[in-house]
Design an enzyme around this catalytic site. Structure first.
Site, short mmCIF file in Angstrom:
data_model
loop_
_atom_site.label_atom_id
_atom_site.label_comp_id
_atom_site.label_asym_id
_atom_site.label_seq_id
_atom_site.Cartn_x
_atom_site.Cartn_y
_atom_site.Cartn_z
CG HIS A 1 6.49 11.43 -24.62
ND1 HIS A 1 4.59 11.06 -25.26
CD2 HIS A 1 6.69 12.72 -24.33
CE1 HIS A 1 4.09 12.42 -24.70
NE2 HIS A 1 5.12 13.37 -23.76
CG ASN B 1 -1.90 16.88 -20.94
OD1 ASN B 1 -1.12 16.27 -19.95
ND2 ASN B 1 -3.21 16.46 -19.88
CG HIS C 1 1.58 15.83 -24.06
ND1 HIS C 1 2.01 16.88 -24.40
CD2 HIS C 1 2.40 14.56 -23.36
CE1 HIS C 1 3.65 16.95 -23.90
NE2 HIS C 1 3.63 15.94 -22.99
CG HIS D 1 -0.56 10.65 -26.61
ND1 HIS D 1 -1.46 11.71 -24.76
CD2 HIS D 1 0.84 10.53 -25.98
CE1 HIS D 1 -0.36 11.23 -24.38
NE2 HIS D 1 1.03 10.99 -24.57
CE LYS E 1 -1.13 13.63 -15.12
NZ LYS E 1 -0.48 13.85 -16.79
CD GLU F 1 -3.91 16.05 -16.44
OE1 GLU F 1 -2.35 15.44 -16.05
OE2 GLU F 1 -4.44 15.26 -17.81
NE ARG G 1 0.03 16.43 -13.44
CZ ARG G 1 0.49 16.25 -12.29
NH1 ARG G 1 0.36 15.95 -11.39
NH2 ARG G 1 1.78 14.64 -13.12
CE LYS H 1 4.81 17.54 -14.13
NZ LYS H 1 5.09 16.22 -15.34
NE ARG I 1 -3.93 -1.88 1.86
CZ ARG I 1 -4.19 -2.74 3.01
NH1 ARG I 1 -3.68 -2.55 4.11
NH2 ARG I 1 -4.99 -3.50 2.48
CD GLU J 1 7.03 17.08 -21.96
OE1 GLU J 1 6.39 17.99 -22.08
OE2 GLU J 1 6.55 15.83 -22.42
N1 GLY Z 1 3.14 14.82 -18.43
C1 GLY Z 1 2.28 15.77 -17.67
C2 GLY Z 1 1.87 15.55 -16.32
O1 GLY Z 1 2.90 15.59 -15.70
O2 GLY Z 1 0.39 16.53 -15.70
#
Ligand code: GLY
Length: 364
Positions: free
Chosen positions: A264, A245, A248, A252, A143, A237, A241, A227, A121, A185
Protein backbone atom coordinates in the site's frame (compact mmCIF):
# COMPACT_ATOMS: atom_id res chain seq x y z
CA UNK A 1 8.40 7.48 26.39
CA UNK A 2 6.41 10.00 24.39
CA UNK A 3 2.64 10.38 24.83
CA UNK A 4 0.34 11.89 22.20
CA UNK A 5 -3.35 12.48 22.90
CA UNK A 6 -6.12 11.89 20.43
CA UNK A 7 -8.47 14.46 21.92
CA UNK A 8 -11.85 13.19 20.82
CA UNK A 9 -14.84 14.50 22.76
CA UNK A 10 -16.42 11.12 23.40
CA UNK A 11 -13.56 8.63 23.26
CA UNK A 12 -10.21 10.35 23.91
CA UNK A 13 -7.18 8.08 24.10
CA UNK A 14 -3.40 8.15 24.14
CA UNK A 15 -0.70 6.94 21.81
CA UNK A 16 2.45 5.84 23.64
CA UNK A 17 5.67 5.78 21.63
CA UNK A 18 9.06 4.42 22.71
CA UNK A 19 11.55 1.60 22.61
CA UNK A 20 10.70 -1.64 24.51
CA UNK A 21 7.61 -0.05 26.08
CA UNK A 22 5.47 -3.14 25.56
CA UNK A 23 6.91 -4.45 28.82
CA UNK A 24 4.79 -1.82 30.59
CA UNK A 25 1.53 -2.82 28.85
CA UNK A 26 0.03 -4.63 31.86
CA UNK A 27 0.59 -1.53 34.02
CA UNK A 28 -1.02 0.72 31.38
CA UNK A 29 -4.06 -1.59 31.28
CA UNK A 30 -4.31 -1.39 35.07
CA UNK A 31 -3.93 2.41 35.05
CA UNK A 32 -6.79 2.73 32.56
CA UNK A 33 -8.84 0.18 34.58
CA UNK A 34 -9.54 -1.83 31.44
CA UNK A 35 -11.15 -5.28 31.56
CA UNK A 36 -9.07 -8.26 32.61
CA UNK A 37 -10.60 -10.77 30.18
CA UNK A 38 -8.20 -10.37 27.31
CA UNK A 39 -8.04 -11.81 23.81
CA UNK A 40 -4.82 -11.13 21.91
CA UNK A 41 -5.09 -11.31 18.11
CA UNK A 42 -1.88 -11.67 16.08
CA UNK A 43 -0.88 -13.18 12.78
CA UNK A 44 1.45 -16.18 12.51
CA UNK A 45 4.52 -14.07 11.68
CA UNK A 46 4.09 -11.74 14.63
CA UNK A 47 3.47 -14.74 16.89
CA UNK A 48 6.67 -16.41 15.61
CA UNK A 49 8.91 -13.44 16.41
CA UNK A 50 7.19 -11.82 19.36
CA UNK A 51 4.91 -14.16 21.30
CA UNK A 52 7.52 -14.99 23.96
CA UNK A 53 7.92 -11.27 24.70
CA UNK A 54 4.15 -10.78 24.83
CA UNK A 55 3.57 -13.79 27.09
CA UNK A 56 6.19 -12.37 29.46
CA UNK A 57 4.20 -9.10 29.72
CA UNK A 58 1.19 -10.91 31.21
CA UNK A 59 3.07 -13.46 33.33
CA UNK A 60 1.68 -13.32 36.89
CA UNK A 61 -0.85 -10.65 35.89
CA UNK A 62 -3.78 -12.78 37.09
CA UNK A 63 -5.70 -11.84 33.94
CA UNK A 64 -7.54 -14.22 31.62
CA UNK A 65 -5.38 -14.26 28.47
CA UNK A 66 -6.04 -16.21 25.29
CA UNK A 67 -4.44 -15.94 21.87
CA UNK A 68 -6.05 -16.01 18.46
CA UNK A 69 -3.68 -16.49 15.52
CA UNK A 70 -4.48 -15.34 11.98
CA UNK A 71 -3.00 -16.44 8.69
CA UNK A 72 -0.70 -13.58 7.57
CA UNK A 73 -1.87 -11.57 4.56
CA UNK A 74 -4.71 -9.55 3.11
CA UNK A 75 -6.96 -12.62 2.58
CA UNK A 76 -7.51 -12.72 6.36
CA UNK A 77 -9.43 -9.44 6.17
CA UNK A 78 -12.51 -11.46 5.36
CA UNK A 79 -15.97 -12.16 6.69
CA UNK A 80 -14.89 -15.78 7.24
CA UNK A 81 -12.03 -14.79 9.55
CA UNK A 82 -14.24 -12.26 11.33
CA UNK A 83 -16.74 -15.06 11.91
CA UNK A 84 -13.97 -17.25 13.34
CA UNK A 85 -13.00 -14.54 15.82
CA UNK A 86 -16.64 -14.14 16.95
CA UNK A 87 -16.87 -17.93 17.40
CA UNK A 88 -13.62 -18.06 19.35
CA UNK A 89 -14.80 -15.26 21.64
CA UNK A 90 -18.15 -16.91 22.23
CA UNK A 91 -16.82 -20.45 22.70
CA UNK A 92 -14.26 -19.21 25.22
CA UNK A 93 -16.81 -17.39 27.33
CA UNK A 94 -15.87 -13.81 26.49
CA UNK A 95 -18.66 -11.36 27.32
CA UNK A 96 -19.03 -7.59 27.04
CA UNK A 97 -16.33 -7.20 29.68
CA UNK A 98 -13.59 -8.12 27.20
CA UNK A 99 -10.45 -6.32 26.10
CA UNK A 100 -9.21 -7.25 22.64
CA UNK A 101 -5.57 -6.46 21.88
CA UNK A 102 -4.65 -6.37 18.19
CA UNK A 103 -0.91 -6.87 17.71
CA UNK A 104 0.17 -6.60 14.09
CA UNK A 105 0.03 -4.67 10.86
CA UNK A 106 -2.91 -3.10 9.05
CA UNK A 107 -4.71 -6.37 8.30
CA UNK A 108 -4.72 -7.51 11.93
CA UNK A 109 -5.65 -4.04 13.24
CA UNK A 110 -8.50 -3.53 10.77
CA UNK A 111 -9.98 -7.00 11.18
CA UNK A 112 -9.58 -7.32 14.95
CA UNK A 113 -10.70 -3.70 15.33
CA UNK A 114 -13.91 -4.48 13.46
CA UNK A 115 -14.44 -7.62 15.56
CA UNK A 116 -14.07 -5.41 18.67
CA UNK A 117 -16.44 -2.80 17.23
CA UNK A 118 -19.20 -5.33 16.62
CA UNK A 119 -18.89 -8.23 19.09
CA UNK A 120 -21.68 -7.75 21.63
CA UNK A 121 -22.08 -4.19 20.26
CA UNK A 122 -18.51 -3.27 21.12
CA UNK A 123 -15.75 -4.44 23.44
CA UNK A 124 -12.58 -2.63 24.55
CA UNK A 125 -9.70 -2.43 22.09
CA UNK A 126 -5.95 -1.72 22.18
CA UNK A 127 -3.83 -1.45 19.04
CA UNK A 128 -0.18 -2.47 19.09
CA UNK A 129 1.15 -1.88 15.56
CA UNK A 130 4.10 -4.01 14.48
CA UNK A 131 4.65 -2.38 11.08
CA UNK A 132 5.74 1.15 10.38
CA UNK A 133 2.69 1.68 8.20
CA UNK A 134 0.28 0.62 10.94
CA UNK A 135 2.17 2.75 13.49
CA UNK A 136 1.79 5.98 11.55
CA UNK A 137 -1.57 5.29 9.96
CA UNK A 138 -3.99 2.40 10.44
CA UNK A 139 -3.63 1.95 14.21
CA UNK A 140 -4.61 5.58 14.80
CA UNK A 141 -8.00 7.09 14.11
CA UNK A 142 -10.47 4.24 14.50
CA UNK A 143 -10.93 3.00 10.94
CA UNK A 144 -11.75 -0.72 11.10
CA UNK A 145 -13.15 -3.15 8.56
CA UNK A 146 -12.90 -6.07 6.20
CA UNK A 147 -12.73 -6.52 2.43
CA UNK A 148 -15.83 -7.63 0.56
CA UNK A 149 -16.22 -8.99 -3.00
CA UNK A 150 -12.53 -8.24 -3.69
CA UNK A 151 -13.01 -4.57 -2.73
CA UNK A 152 -10.91 -3.20 0.10
CA UNK A 153 -12.51 -1.97 3.32
CA UNK A 154 -16.05 -2.21 1.96
CA UNK A 155 -17.57 -3.16 5.31
CA UNK A 156 -16.43 -1.50 8.49
CA UNK A 157 -16.91 1.02 11.27
CA UNK A 158 -15.20 3.91 12.96
CA UNK A 159 -14.27 2.44 16.33
CA UNK A 160 -11.65 4.06 18.53
CA UNK A 161 -9.22 2.04 20.64
CA UNK A 162 -8.65 2.76 24.35
CA UNK A 163 -4.91 2.97 23.80
CA UNK A 164 -2.28 2.67 21.06
CA UNK A 165 1.18 1.41 22.03
CA UNK A 166 3.91 1.96 19.44
CA UNK A 167 6.99 0.01 20.44
CA UNK A 168 9.80 0.76 17.99
CA UNK A 169 11.43 -2.60 18.78
CA UNK A 170 8.94 -4.23 16.40
CA UNK A 171 10.28 -2.28 13.45
CA UNK A 172 13.72 -3.91 13.70
CA UNK A 173 12.53 -7.12 12.03
CA UNK A 174 10.73 -5.49 9.09
CA UNK A 175 11.66 -6.42 5.55
CA UNK A 176 12.73 -3.66 3.17
CA UNK A 177 9.45 -3.71 1.26
CA UNK A 178 7.56 -3.27 4.52
CA UNK A 179 9.86 -0.37 5.49
CA UNK A 180 9.18 1.30 2.14
CA UNK A 181 5.47 0.86 2.71
CA UNK A 182 5.64 2.74 6.02
CA UNK A 183 7.86 5.37 4.43
CA UNK A 184 5.11 5.97 1.83
CA UNK A 185 2.67 7.11 4.50
CA UNK A 186 5.40 9.06 6.33
CA UNK A 187 6.25 10.94 3.11
CA UNK A 188 2.57 11.83 2.79
CA UNK A 189 2.73 13.56 6.22
CA UNK A 190 5.68 15.56 4.91
CA UNK A 191 3.24 17.59 2.80
CA UNK A 192 0.49 17.90 5.39
CA UNK A 193 2.16 19.86 8.14
CA UNK A 194 5.14 22.19 7.90
CA UNK A 195 8.30 22.87 5.90
CA UNK A 196 10.52 21.86 8.83
CA UNK A 197 9.21 18.28 8.79
CA UNK A 198 9.37 18.18 4.98
CA UNK A 199 13.03 19.14 4.98
CA UNK A 200 13.77 16.81 7.93
CA UNK A 201 12.36 13.97 5.84
CA UNK A 202 14.30 15.08 2.78
CA UNK A 203 17.51 14.82 4.81
CA UNK A 204 16.74 11.73 6.86
CA UNK A 205 14.04 9.50 5.42
CA UNK A 206 16.41 6.95 3.87
CA UNK A 207 18.07 6.45 7.28
CA UNK A 208 14.96 4.46 8.24
CA UNK A 209 16.38 1.63 6.10
CA UNK A 210 19.55 1.61 8.25
CA UNK A 211 17.48 1.09 11.39
CA UNK A 212 18.43 4.54 12.72
CA UNK A 213 16.38 4.51 15.95
CA UNK A 214 16.50 8.26 16.50
CA UNK A 215 15.10 8.95 13.01
CA UNK A 216 12.51 6.18 13.27
CA UNK A 217 11.25 7.49 16.61
CA UNK A 218 11.25 11.11 15.40
CA UNK A 219 9.26 10.40 12.23
CA UNK A 220 6.74 8.25 14.09
CA UNK A 221 6.22 10.92 16.76
CA UNK A 222 5.72 13.61 14.13
CA UNK A 223 3.50 11.50 11.83
CA UNK A 224 1.36 10.12 14.65
CA UNK A 225 1.08 13.65 16.05
CA UNK A 226 -0.22 14.98 12.71
CA UNK A 227 -2.70 12.14 12.39
CA UNK A 228 -3.89 12.52 16.00
CA UNK A 229 -4.46 16.27 15.50
CA UNK A 230 -6.42 15.73 12.27
CA UNK A 231 -8.56 12.91 13.68
CA UNK A 232 -9.26 14.95 16.83
CA UNK A 233 -10.83 17.63 14.62
CA UNK A 234 -12.75 15.35 12.25
CA UNK A 235 -13.24 11.80 13.52
CA UNK A 236 -15.65 10.63 10.79
CA UNK A 237 -13.94 12.24 7.75
CA UNK A 238 -16.51 14.84 6.84
CA UNK A 239 -13.90 17.53 6.24
CA UNK A 240 -10.24 17.99 7.17
CA UNK A 241 -9.56 14.26 7.70
CA UNK A 242 -9.73 13.95 3.91
CA UNK A 243 -6.21 15.45 3.76
CA UNK A 244 -4.94 12.07 5.02
CA UNK A 245 -5.99 10.67 1.65
CA UNK A 246 -3.32 12.64 -0.24
CA UNK A 247 -2.04 10.34 -3.01
CA UNK A 248 -4.50 7.61 -2.02
CA UNK A 249 -6.98 7.89 -4.90
CA UNK A 250 -4.16 7.24 -7.36
CA UNK A 251 -2.69 4.63 -5.00
CA UNK A 252 -5.90 2.59 -4.80
CA UNK A 253 -6.21 2.64 -8.61
CA UNK A 254 -2.60 1.48 -8.97
CA UNK A 255 -2.96 -1.25 -6.34
CA UNK A 256 -6.06 -2.58 -8.09
CA UNK A 257 -4.50 -2.58 -11.57
CA UNK A 258 -1.31 -4.18 -10.26
CA UNK A 259 -3.38 -6.90 -8.56
CA UNK A 260 -2.21 -5.87 -5.10
CA UNK A 261 1.32 -7.09 -5.91
CA UNK A 262 2.61 -3.80 -4.50
CA UNK A 263 2.48 -2.71 -0.88
CA UNK A 264 0.00 0.00 0.00
CA UNK A 265 2.67 2.52 0.99
CA UNK A 266 4.63 1.89 -2.21
CA UNK A 267 1.49 2.79 -4.14
CA UNK A 268 1.09 5.88 -1.94
CA UNK A 269 4.56 7.07 -3.00
CA UNK A 270 3.54 6.77 -6.66
CA UNK A 271 0.18 8.35 -5.80
CA UNK A 272 1.81 11.36 -4.16
CA UNK A 273 3.99 11.87 -7.25
CA UNK A 274 0.87 11.72 -9.45
CA UNK A 275 -0.98 14.15 -7.17
CA UNK A 276 1.92 16.64 -7.38
CA UNK A 277 1.90 16.53 -11.19
CA UNK A 278 -1.87 16.84 -11.33
CA UNK A 279 -1.84 19.76 -8.93
CA UNK A 280 0.79 21.57 -11.01
CA UNK A 281 -1.12 20.77 -14.21
CA UNK A 282 -4.33 22.25 -12.77
CA UNK A 283 -2.47 25.37 -11.66
CA UNK A 284 -3.03 24.70 -7.94
CA UNK A 285 0.65 24.09 -7.26
CA UNK A 286 3.11 26.64 -8.59
CA UNK A 287 5.23 24.87 -11.27
CA UNK A 288 8.41 26.41 -9.76
CA UNK A 289 7.85 24.34 -6.62
CA UNK A 290 7.23 21.04 -8.40
CA UNK A 291 10.84 19.80 -8.57
CA UNK A 292 11.46 20.70 -4.96
CA UNK A 293 8.30 18.85 -3.86
CA UNK A 294 9.12 15.82 -6.00
CA UNK A 295 12.57 15.44 -4.44
CA UNK A 296 11.21 13.56 -1.40
CA UNK A 297 9.27 10.66 -2.98
CA UNK A 298 11.94 10.33 -5.68
CA UNK A 299 14.52 9.47 -2.98
CA UNK A 300 12.87 6.10 -2.55
CA UNK A 301 13.78 3.12 -4.77
CA UNK A 302 10.62 1.68 -6.26
CA UNK A 303 9.85 -1.75 -7.74
CA UNK A 304 9.87 -1.85 -11.55
CA UNK A 305 6.31 -3.13 -11.61
CA UNK A 306 5.34 0.56 -11.54
CA UNK A 307 6.53 0.72 -15.15
CA UNK A 308 3.92 -1.85 -16.08
CA UNK A 309 0.56 -0.47 -15.04
CA UNK A 310 -2.13 0.32 -17.56
CA UNK A 311 -3.19 3.97 -17.20
CA UNK A 312 -6.71 3.38 -18.54
CA UNK A 313 -7.31 0.49 -16.14
CA UNK A 314 -5.98 2.55 -13.24
CA UNK A 315 -8.40 5.31 -14.19
CA UNK A 316 -11.29 2.80 -14.32
CA UNK A 317 -10.39 1.55 -10.85
CA UNK A 318 -10.21 5.16 -9.61
CA UNK A 319 -13.71 5.77 -10.95
CA UNK A 320 -14.92 3.05 -8.54
CA UNK A 321 -13.22 4.52 -5.47
CA UNK A 322 -15.59 4.59 -2.52
CA UNK A 323 -14.57 8.19 -1.76
CA UNK A 324 -16.15 9.36 -5.06
CA UNK A 325 -19.36 11.40 -4.99
CA UNK A 326 -21.94 11.43 -7.82
CA UNK A 327 -19.62 9.27 -9.94
CA UNK A 328 -16.88 11.94 -9.85
CA UNK A 329 -13.33 11.29 -8.62
CA UNK A 330 -12.43 13.71 -5.83
CA UNK A 331 -8.73 14.44 -5.30
CA UNK A 332 -6.77 15.90 -2.40
CA UNK A 333 -4.07 18.03 -4.01
CA UNK A 334 -1.23 20.02 -2.45
CA UNK A 335 -1.07 23.75 -3.16
CA UNK A 336 1.83 24.18 -0.75
CA UNK A 337 3.29 22.30 2.17
CA UNK A 338 0.61 22.53 4.85
CA UNK A 339 -2.09 23.60 2.40
CA UNK A 340 -4.20 20.90 0.75
CA UNK A 341 -7.11 21.56 -1.59
CA UNK A 342 -9.96 19.10 -1.05
CA UNK A 343 -12.52 17.59 -3.42
CA UNK A 344 -10.75 18.66 -6.63
CA UNK A 345 -12.20 17.28 -9.87
CA UNK A 346 -9.98 16.73 -12.93
CA UNK A 347 -10.45 15.70 -16.55
CA UNK A 348 -9.63 12.11 -17.58
CA UNK A 349 -6.81 13.41 -19.78
CA UNK A 350 -5.22 15.28 -16.89
CA UNK A 351 -5.39 12.17 -14.69
CA UNK A 352 -3.89 9.96 -17.39
CA UNK A 353 -1.10 12.41 -18.09
CA UNK A 354 -0.16 12.51 -14.36
CA UNK A 355 -0.05 8.70 -14.30
CA UNK A 356 2.21 8.65 -17.36
CA UNK A 357 4.62 11.00 -15.58
CA UNK A 358 4.76 8.61 -12.62
CA UNK A 359 6.02 5.74 -14.77
CA UNK A 360 8.72 7.96 -16.26
CA UNK A 361 10.09 9.73 -13.18
CA UNK A 362 10.02 7.18 -10.33
CA UNK A 363 13.39 6.10 -8.95
CA UNK A 364 13.81 2.41 -9.92
N1 GLY B 1 -5.78 6.34 6.37
C1 GLY B 1 -6.47 7.57 6.37
C2 GLY B 1 -7.31 7.77 7.58
O1 GLY B 1 -7.19 7.08 8.57
O2 GLY B 1 -8.14 8.63 7.57
Amino acid sequence: MKKINVSLKEDPYSILIGSSIISGLNDEINKLKLYENILIVMDGNVAKYHSAKIKEVFKNSGKKIKYYNLKPGETSKSYKELNNIYSFLLENGYGRDTLLIAIGGGVTGDLAGYAAATYMRGIQLIHIPTTLLAAVDSAIGGKTGINFQKKKNMVGAFYQPRLVVIDTVFFKTLQRKEQTSGIGEIIKYGYLADKTFFSYLNDNVTKIYDGNEKVIEEVIIKSAGIKAAVVSQDEKETGIRKILNLGHTFAHGLETDLNFKVKHGEAVIAGVVAALYLSADLGLLNKDKLDDYLSLPLKIKMPRIFQKFNTKNVLQAMLHDKKNRNGKIKFVLPAEIGKMILDVEASKNAVISSLQKVTEVLNY
